[in-house]
Design a protein around this motif. Structure first.
Motif, PDB file in Angstrom:
ATOM      1  N   SER A   1       0.847  -1.184   0.000  1.00 24.52           N
ATOM      2  CA  SER A   1       0.000   0.000   0.000  1.00 24.52           C
ATOM      3  C   SER A   1       0.887   1.239   0.000  1.00 24.52           C
ATOM      4  CB  SER A   1      -0.894   0.007   1.236  1.00 24.52           C
ATOM      5  OG  SER A   1      -0.110   0.199   2.413  1.00 24.52           O
ATOM      6  N   VAL A   2       0.285   2.387  -0.295  1.00 22.19           N
ATOM      7  CA  VAL A   2       1.056   3.626  -0.305  1.00 22.19           C
ATOM      8  C   VAL A   2       1.646   3.891   1.076  1.00 22.19           C
ATOM      9  CG1 VAL A   2       0.919   6.123  -0.604  1.00 22.19           C
ATOM     10  CG2 VAL A   2      -0.260   4.614  -2.204  1.00 22.19           C
ATOM     11  N   THR A   3       0.871   3.625   2.123  1.00 21.63           N
ATOM     12  CA  THR A   3       1.373   3.825   3.491  1.00 21.63           C
ATOM     13  C   THR A   3       2.590   2.958   3.758  1.00 21.63           C
ATOM     14  OG1 THR A   3      -0.852   4.355   4.291  1.00 21.63           O
ATOM     15  CG2 THR A   3       0.787   3.711   5.933  1.00 21.63           C
ATOM     16  N   GLU A   4       2.551   1.706   3.297  1.00 15.26           N
ATOM     17  CA  GLU A   4       3.692   0.803   3.487  1.00 15.26           C
ATOM     18  C   GLU A   4       4.885   1.219   2.636  1.00 15.26           C
ATOM     19  OE1 GLU A   4       1.470  -3.438   4.437  1.00 15.26           O
ATOM     20  OE2 GLU A   4       1.505  -2.697   2.369  1.00 15.26           O
ATOM     21  N   MET A   5       4.618   1.880   1.514  1.00 15.22           N
ATOM     22  CA  MET A   5       5.705   2.290   0.624  1.00 15.22           C
ATOM     23  C   MET A   5       6.428   3.542   1.110  1.00 15.22           C
ATOM     24  SD  MET A   5       4.354   1.740  -3.282  1.00 15.22           S
ATOM     25  CE  MET A   5       5.945   2.259  -3.944  1.00 15.22           C
ATOM     26  N   LEU A   6       5.795   4.333   1.966  1.00 21.88           N
ATOM     27  CA  LEU A   6       6.363   5.627   2.328  1.00 21.88           C
ATOM     28  C   LEU A   6       7.799   5.545   2.867  1.00 21.88           C
ATOM     29  CD1 LEU A   6       3.334   7.611   3.792  1.00 21.88           C
ATOM     30  CD2 LEU A   6       4.525   7.968   1.623  1.00 21.88           C
ATOM     31  N   PRO A   7       8.112   4.632   3.810  1.00 23.98           N
ATOM     32  CA  PRO A   7       9.508   4.575   4.262  1.00 23.98           C
ATOM     33  C   PRO A   7      10.467   4.165   3.153  1.00 23.98           C
ATOM     34  CG  PRO A   7       8.205   2.801   5.236  1.00 23.98           C
ATOM     35  CD  PRO A   7       7.245   3.726   4.581  1.00 23.98           C
ATOM     36  N   ARG A   8       9.995   3.337   2.215  1.00 27.45           N
ATOM     37  CA  ARG A   8      10.849   2.947   1.086  1.00 27.45           C
ATOM     38  C   ARG A   8      11.041   4.114   0.116  1.00 27.45           C
ATOM     39  NH1 ARG A   8      11.168  -2.890   0.681  1.00 27.45           N
ATOM     40  NH2 ARG A   8       9.902  -3.819   2.331  1.00 27.45           N
ATOM     41  N   LEU A   9       9.991   4.880  -0.091  1.00 27.80           N
ATOM     42  CA  LEU A   9      10.110   6.053  -0.954  1.00 27.80           C
ATOM     43  C   LEU A   9      11.074   7.068  -0.346  1.00 27.80           C
ATOM     44  CD1 LEU A   9       6.337   6.454  -1.862  1.00 27.80           C
ATOM     45  CD2 LEU A   9       8.163   5.895  -3.482  1.00 27.80           C
ATOM     46  N   ARG A  10      10.997   7.229   0.970  1.00 31.77           N
ATOM     47  CA  ARG A  10      11.937   8.143   1.618  1.00 31.77           C
ATOM     48  C   ARG A  10      13.359   7.602   1.509  1.00 31.77           C
ATOM     49  NH1 ARG A  10      14.941   9.413   5.895  1.00 31.77           N
ATOM     50  NH2 ARG A  10      14.980  11.606   6.517  1.00 31.77           N
ATOM     51  N   ALA A  11      13.522   6.288   1.644  1.00 35.46           N
ATOM     52  CA  ALA A  11      14.855   5.697   1.512  1.00 35.46           C
ATOM     53  C   ALA A  11      15.409   5.939   0.115  1.00 35.46           C
ATOM     54  CB  ALA A  11      14.791   4.202   1.812  1.00 35.46           C
TER      55      ALA A  11
ATOM     56  N   LEU B   1      11.910  16.329  -1.068  1.00 38.57           N
ATOM     57  CA  LEU B   1      11.735  15.706  -2.386  1.00 38.57           C
ATOM     58  C   LEU B   1      10.498  14.818  -2.393  1.00 38.57           C
ATOM     59  CD1 LEU B   1      12.792  15.107  -5.238  1.00 38.57           C
ATOM     60  CD2 LEU B   1      14.314  13.397  -4.233  1.00 38.57           C
ATOM     61  N   LEU B   2      10.327  14.006  -1.359  1.00 39.85           N
ATOM     62  CA  LEU B   2       9.152  13.141  -1.264  1.00 39.85           C
ATOM     63  C   LEU B   2       7.879  13.971  -1.112  1.00 39.85           C
ATOM     64  CD1 LEU B   2       7.769  10.417  -1.029  1.00 39.85           C
ATOM     65  CD2 LEU B   2       8.451  10.334   1.389  1.00 39.85           C
ATOM     66  N   GLU B   3       7.949  15.035  -0.328  1.00 44.94           N
ATOM     67  CA  GLU B   3       6.781  15.896  -0.144  1.00 44.94           C
ATOM     68  C   GLU B   3       6.342  16.513  -1.470  1.00 44.94           C
ATOM     69  OE1 GLU B   3       5.620  20.132   2.029  1.00 44.94           O
ATOM     70  OE2 GLU B   3       7.375  19.005   2.716  1.00 44.94           O
ATOM     71  N   ASP B   4       7.304  16.998  -2.254  1.00 49.09           N
ATOM     72  CA  ASP B   4       6.977  17.577  -3.557  1.00 49.09           C
ATOM     73  C   ASP B   4       6.303  16.550  -4.456  1.00 49.09           C
ATOM     74  OD1 ASP B   4       7.995  20.008  -2.844  1.00 49.09           O
ATOM     75  OD2 ASP B   4       9.918  19.744  -3.857  1.00 49.09           O
ATOM     76  N   ALA B   5       6.823  15.307  -4.433  1.00 45.54           N
ATOM     77  CA  ALA B   5       6.240  14.255  -5.262  1.00 45.54           C
ATOM     78  C   ALA B   5       4.808  13.952  -4.833  1.00 45.54           C
ATOM     79  CB  ALA B   5       7.101  12.994  -5.189  1.00 45.54           C
TER      80      ALA B   5
END
Length: 246
Positions: free
Chosen positions: A179-189, A204-208
């Motif tokens: 899920s998007v929630t589960e992906m968030l730490p990976r996206l930040r990584a 960068l993640l916030e802008d995306a």
């Protein structure tokens, strides 16, 4: 408030290619090119960008050597765990053994026919960036292997290396059902590898995520939203690089 005008991974471009140079500091790469190891033309550029490069050039017409046995992996932190491949003496181990004493982060393949070696690398789950005149012929290697057109120059290659390492380290190349929630730490990584600064990675993640809101109503699943966020992080990062003066 985060200073978003602060330069990200600034290494001045040494030559006039379209992409600005990426900071490859701390990465270890295995590079295969046609010819002799001493003549590897890309090795010097990748080293100037900060990478440690083991040049494993091969003569034209010979079968490329197999890759090194271990790669550096990890996401969500600084810990990197090894992935074990072939052992010395096995059919996949090259003779003589290449000078790769530690783990590598990715392989770079710049061969007239990159497919045989790229297939070996992908089977071992080793991230590979293929530098080729015909990137459309290398799509079969995705997602472990990605392609960069030689006409874009070595700076585009350096960008592709850093981007692919970021995606692989964060596990985003092999987690389609999160899920998007589960992906968030990976996206930040992923963002953290690209910009190497926690505050800038968050920005960068916030802008995306802000840009993604425009497209979310047209998307049908968390998987599509996650793929969109990966693409937007890449797009924003590349645009930031292109906006820097050479």
């Amino acid at each position: 408030m985060t200073d978003r005008n602060r330069p990200i991974c600034v290494i001045p471009a040494g030559i006039g290619h379209f992409y600005r140079s990426s900071d490859l500091s701390g990465l270890r790469l295995a590079l295969w090119e046609d010819g002799r190891p001493a003549s590897c033309p890309l090795a010097g550029y990748l080293r100037e960008a900060g990478a440690r490069v083991d040049c494993l050039a091969v003569d034209k017409g010979t079968h490329p050597p197999a890759p090194a046995p271990r790669i550096r992996r990890g996401w969500g932190g600084d810990g990197l765990g090894p992935v074990t491949g072939p052992t010395p003496g096995s059919a996949l181990w090259p003779t003589p053994r290449p000078a790769l004493k530690d783990e590598i982060d990715a392989a770079v393949v710049n061969l007239g026919d990159p497919d045989p070696l790229a297939r070996q690398l992908c089977l071992l789950d080793i991230p590979v960036v293929i530098f080729t005149e015909h990137p459309e012929r290398c799509l079969e290697h995705y997602p472990t292997g990605i392609c960069t057109d030689t006409s874009d120059g070595p700076e585009a290659l350096a960008s592709a290396v850093l981007l692919h390492v970021a995606i692989v380290r964060s596990g985003l190349h092999a987690t389609p059902d999160l899920s998007v929630t589960e992906m968030l730490p990976r996206l930040r990584a992923m963002a953290r590898v690209l910009v190497q600064d926690g505050a800038l990675a968050d920005a960068l993640l916030e802008d995306a995520m802000v840009q993604a809101l425009e497209y979310v109503p047209a998307l049908g699943s968390d998987t599509e939203i996650g793929a969109l966020l990966v693409m937007l992080i890449e797009r924003i990062w590349i645009r930031q690089k292109l906006s820097r003066p050479s």
